[in-house]
Scaffold this motif. Structure first.
Motif, PDB file in Angstrom:
ATOM      1  N   HIS A   1       0.830  -1.125   0.041  1.00  0.00           N
ATOM      2  CA  HIS A   1      -0.086  -0.024  -0.193  1.00  0.00           C
ATOM      3  C   HIS A   1       0.857   1.267   0.066  1.00  0.00           C
ATOM      4  CE1 HIS A   1      -2.546   3.216   1.878  1.00  0.00           C
ATOM      5  NE2 HIS A   1      -3.565   2.559   1.240  1.00  0.00           N
ATOM      6  N   GLU A   2       2.013   1.361   0.902  1.00  0.00           N
ATOM      7  CA  GLU A   2       2.683   2.455   1.125  1.00  0.00           C
ATOM      8  C   GLU A   2       3.514   2.817  -0.537  1.00  0.00           C
ATOM      9  OE1 GLU A   2       2.542   4.480   3.267  1.00  0.00           O
ATOM     10  OE2 GLU A   2       1.360   3.505   4.618  1.00  0.00           O
ATOM     11  N   LEU A   3       4.011   1.487  -1.005  1.00  0.00           N
ATOM     12  CA  LEU A   3       4.711   1.538  -2.003  1.00  0.00           C
ATOM     13  C   LEU A   3       3.821   2.116  -3.220  1.00  0.00           C
ATOM     14  CD1 LEU A   3       7.676   1.010  -3.716  1.00  0.00           C
ATOM     15  CD2 LEU A   3       6.631  -1.371  -4.080  1.00  0.00           C
ATOM     16  N   LEU A   4       2.580   1.685  -3.241  1.00  0.00           N
ATOM     17  CA  LEU A   4       1.858   2.146  -4.351  1.00  0.00           C
ATOM     18  C   LEU A   4       1.215   3.457  -4.507  1.00  0.00           C
ATOM     19  CD1 LEU A   4      -0.642  -1.002  -4.548  1.00  0.00           C
ATOM     20  CD2 LEU A   4       1.148  -0.215  -6.252  1.00  0.00           C
ATOM     21  N   ILE A   5       1.263   4.086  -3.054  1.00  0.00           N
ATOM     22  CA  ILE A   5       1.189   5.262  -3.053  1.00  0.00           C
ATOM     23  C   ILE A   5       2.099   6.211  -3.366  1.00  0.00           C
ATOM     24  CG2 ILE A   5       0.815   7.278  -1.212  1.00  0.00           C
ATOM     25  CD1 ILE A   5      -0.992   5.348   0.209  1.00  0.00           C
ATOM     26  N   GLY A   6       3.354   5.891  -3.148  1.00  0.00           N
ATOM     27  CA  GLY A   6       4.566   6.654  -3.538  1.00  0.00           C
ATOM     28  C   GLY A   6       4.634   6.470  -5.079  1.00  0.00           C
ATOM     29  N   MET A   7       4.380   5.350  -5.668  1.00  0.00           N
ATOM     30  CA  MET A   7       4.383   5.230  -7.052  1.00  0.00           C
ATOM     31  C   MET A   7       3.430   6.115  -7.767  1.00  0.00           C
ATOM     32  SD  MET A   7       6.756   3.395  -7.897  1.00  0.00           S
ATOM     33  CE  MET A   7       6.687   2.995  -9.645  1.00  0.00           C
TER      34      MET A   7
ATOM     35  N   VAL B   1      -7.369   7.818  -1.516  1.00  0.00           N
ATOM     36  CA  VAL B   1      -7.494   6.402  -1.206  1.00  0.00           C
ATOM     37  C   VAL B   1      -7.538   6.223   0.328  1.00  0.00           C
ATOM     38  CG1 VAL B   1      -6.628   4.068  -1.580  1.00  0.00           C
ATOM     39  CG2 VAL B   1      -6.626   5.951  -3.521  1.00  0.00           C
ATOM     40  N   PRO B   2      -8.591   5.719   1.139  1.00  0.00           N
ATOM     41  CA  PRO B   2      -8.345   5.497   2.628  1.00  0.00           C
ATOM     42  C   PRO B   2      -7.302   4.682   2.892  1.00  0.00           C
ATOM     43  CG  PRO B   2     -10.133   4.184   1.468  1.00  0.00           C
ATOM     44  CD  PRO B   2      -9.662   5.148   0.451  1.00  0.00           C
ATOM     45  N   GLY B   3      -6.835   5.156   3.907  1.00  0.00           N
ATOM     46  CA  GLY B   3      -5.551   4.560   4.463  1.00  0.00           C
ATOM     47  C   GLY B   3      -5.796   3.352   5.096  1.00  0.00           C
ATOM     48  N   PRO B   4      -4.969   2.403   5.430  1.00  0.00           N
ATOM     49  CA  PRO B   4      -5.390   1.124   6.284  1.00  0.00           C
ATOM     50  C   PRO B   4      -5.868   1.450   7.770  1.00  0.00           C
ATOM     51  CG  PRO B   4      -3.051   1.284   6.031  1.00  0.00           C
ATOM     52  CD  PRO B   4      -3.582   2.523   5.033  1.00  0.00           C
ATOM     53  N   ARG B   5      -6.704   0.762   8.234  1.00  0.00           N
ATOM     54  CA  ARG B   5      -7.083   0.839   9.814  1.00  0.00           C
ATOM     55  C   ARG B   5      -6.121   0.576  10.723  1.00  0.00           C
ATOM     56  NH1 ARG B   5     -12.344  -2.367  11.513  1.00  0.00           N
ATOM     57  NH2 ARG B   5     -10.673  -4.130  11.253  1.00  0.00           N
ATOM     58  N   ALA B   6      -5.962   1.716  11.366  1.00  0.00           N
ATOM     59  CA  ALA B   6      -4.928   1.182  12.720  1.00  0.00           C
ATOM     60  C   ALA B   6      -5.256   0.071  13.609  1.00  0.00           C
ATOM     61  CB  ALA B   6      -4.624   2.491  13.199  1.00  0.00           C
ATOM     62  N   ASP B   7      -4.382  -0.810  13.892  1.00  0.00           N
ATOM     63  CA  ASP B   7      -4.583  -1.835  14.784  1.00  0.00           C
ATOM     64  C   ASP B   7      -3.831  -1.469  16.066  1.00  0.00           C
ATOM     65  OD1 ASP B   7      -5.097  -4.220  15.675  1.00  0.00           O
ATOM     66  OD2 ASP B   7      -4.120  -5.479  14.370  1.00  0.00           O
TER      67      ASP B   7
ATOM     68  N   ARG C   1       4.817  -2.097  13.556  1.00  0.00           N
ATOM     69  CA  ARG C   1       4.652  -0.675  13.279  1.00  0.00           C
ATOM     70  C   ARG C   1       6.140   0.133  12.919  1.00  0.00           C
ATOM     71  NH1 ARG C   1       1.033   1.104  18.639  1.00  0.00           N
ATOM     72  NH2 ARG C   1      -0.728  -0.422  17.910  1.00  0.00           N
ATOM     73  N   ALA C   2       6.892  -0.522  13.446  1.00  0.00           N
ATOM     74  CA  ALA C   2       8.255   0.007  13.233  1.00  0.00           C
ATOM     75  C   ALA C   2       8.645  -0.401  11.769  1.00  0.00           C
ATOM     76  CB  ALA C   2       9.401  -0.553  14.053  1.00  0.00           C
ATOM     77  N   LYS C   3       8.475  -1.499  11.253  1.00  0.00           N
ATOM     78  CA  LYS C   3       8.536  -1.973   9.844  1.00  0.00           C
ATOM     79  C   LYS C   3       7.813  -1.187   8.977  1.00  0.00           C
ATOM     80  CE  LYS C   3       9.458  -6.090   7.272  1.00  0.00           C
ATOM     81  NZ  LYS C   3       9.060  -7.792   7.538  1.00  0.00           N
ATOM     82  N   GLY C   4       6.614  -1.083   9.443  1.00  0.00           N
ATOM     83  CA  GLY C   4       5.852  -0.005   8.438  1.00  0.00           C
ATOM     84  C   GLY C   4       6.324   1.250   8.334  1.00  0.00           C
ATOM     85  N   ARG C   5       6.608   1.988   9.284  1.00  0.00           N
ATOM     86  CA  ARG C   5       7.217   3.114   9.098  1.00  0.00           C
ATOM     87  C   ARG C   5       8.642   3.475   8.226  1.00  0.00           C
ATOM     88  NH1 ARG C   5       5.769   3.757  14.633  1.00  0.00           N
ATOM     89  NH2 ARG C   5       7.852   3.017  15.421  1.00  0.00           N
ATOM     90  N   LYS C   6       9.282   2.157   8.354  1.00  0.00           N
ATOM     91  CA  LYS C   6      10.486   2.154   7.668  1.00  0.00           C
ATOM     92  C   LYS C   6      10.187   1.962   6.117  1.00  0.00           C
ATOM     93  CE  LYS C   6      14.842  -0.580   7.209  1.00  0.00           C
ATOM     94  NZ  LYS C   6      15.426  -1.713   7.723  1.00  0.00           N
ATOM     95  N   THR C   7       9.203   1.067   5.822  1.00  0.00           N
ATOM     96  CA  THR C   7       8.569   0.824   4.476  1.00  0.00           C
ATOM     97  C   THR C   7       8.287   2.186   3.956  1.00  0.00           C
ATOM     98  OG1 THR C   7       7.928  -1.362   4.987  1.00  0.00           O
ATOM     99  CG2 THR C   7       7.164  -0.566   2.995  1.00  0.00           C
ATOM    100  N   ALA C   8       7.447   3.023   4.779  1.00  0.00           N
ATOM    101  CA  ALA C   8       6.833   4.272   4.071  1.00  0.00           C
ATOM    102  C   ALA C   8       7.817   5.173   3.768  1.00  0.00           C
ATOM    103  CB  ALA C   8       6.008   5.085   5.128  1.00  0.00           C
TER     104      ALA C   8
END
Length: 233
Positions: A49-55, A66-72, A80-87
């Motif tokens: 999702h993050e990669l597609l938004i960047g592209m 596009v709505p973002g994913p629901r926070a868990d 979460r740390a991995k998600g921030r790194k991916t963003a």
């Protein structure tokens, strides 16, 4: 209740409880495995999702929302740390992709202009090539007469069409065209027509009967007149 009967009931209840405990434990393990699998899939989808938004940002399409994913709230800290790194990685990738897209667009415009100039020259020679190929093609009347002359039995227009289409795949042949052309040969007495029921058959006229005829599509040799011999005194 007799003591023996009481012992039997206790044993049955104990076996039932043991079986239920085993089922409960197995179900817990299965659910834990499913949760772990789903968590891995969720992490992968978040990264995509993050990669597609960047592209999409690199391509300049930022109008659509596009709505973002629901926070868990129960997601582990490592995820979460991995998600921030991916963003962050996606943002860097988007910047690089945007520069590459601009460069590719400029190169594509140049290539299209060059290709247009190169394709314009061969187009001039196309009519000449088509005319040359048309000159070397044998006439259809000649092909039909040659095919029927090689056959021992009468043939229908459909059979003639199939045989010529297989022998000359480069030609566009159909039943109506072959039938009409064969009828021309019939009119010139180069082919005989016979009918059995509702089916029409064609047979080439034997060469003995066509000594003075020339198959359609070929030219008869020119005849020259001999000058009368001079009278002698």
């Amino acid at each position: 209740m007799p003591p023996q009967e009481t012992t039997t009931l206790k044993s049955q209840y104990a076996d039932k409880v043991t079986a239920d405990l085993e089922l409960n434990t197995a179900e817990q393990e299965r659910i834990r495995d499913e949760i772990a699998s789903l968590q891995e899939r969720l992490t992968a989808l978040e990264q995509d999702h993050e990669l597609l938004i960047g592209m999409r940002a690199a391509l300049g399409d930022t109008l659509a929302v596009v709505p973002g994913p629901r926070a868990d709230k129960k997601a582990p800290t490592s995820a979460r740390a991995k998600g921030r790194k991916t963003a962050a990685s996606a943002t860097t990738t988007a910047t690089v992709a945007k520069k590459a897209a601009n460069k590719a667009s400029a190169n594509k415009t140049t290539v299209v202009k060059k290709a247009t100039v190169k394709k314009a020259t061969p187009a001039k020679d196309a009519p000449k090539k088509a005319a040359t190929s048309g000159e070397t093609r044998a006439p259809l009347t000649g092909l039909i007469h040659q095919h029927l002359s090689a056959q021992k039995e009468p043939k229908t227009a459909g059979e003639i069409t199939q045989a010529l289409a297989a022998a000359h795949p480069e030609r566009l042949l159909n039943g109506n065209l072959v039938r009409t052309t064969t009828e021309r040969l019939v009119a010139r007495s180069l082919v005989e027509r016979s009918k059995q029921g509702s089916t029409v058959y064609y047979t080439a006229v034997p060469s003995e009967g066509t000594a003075g005829e020339t198959p359609a599509g070929t030219e008869a040799p020119a005849q020259t007149e001999k000058a009368p011999a001079a009278a002698t005194a």
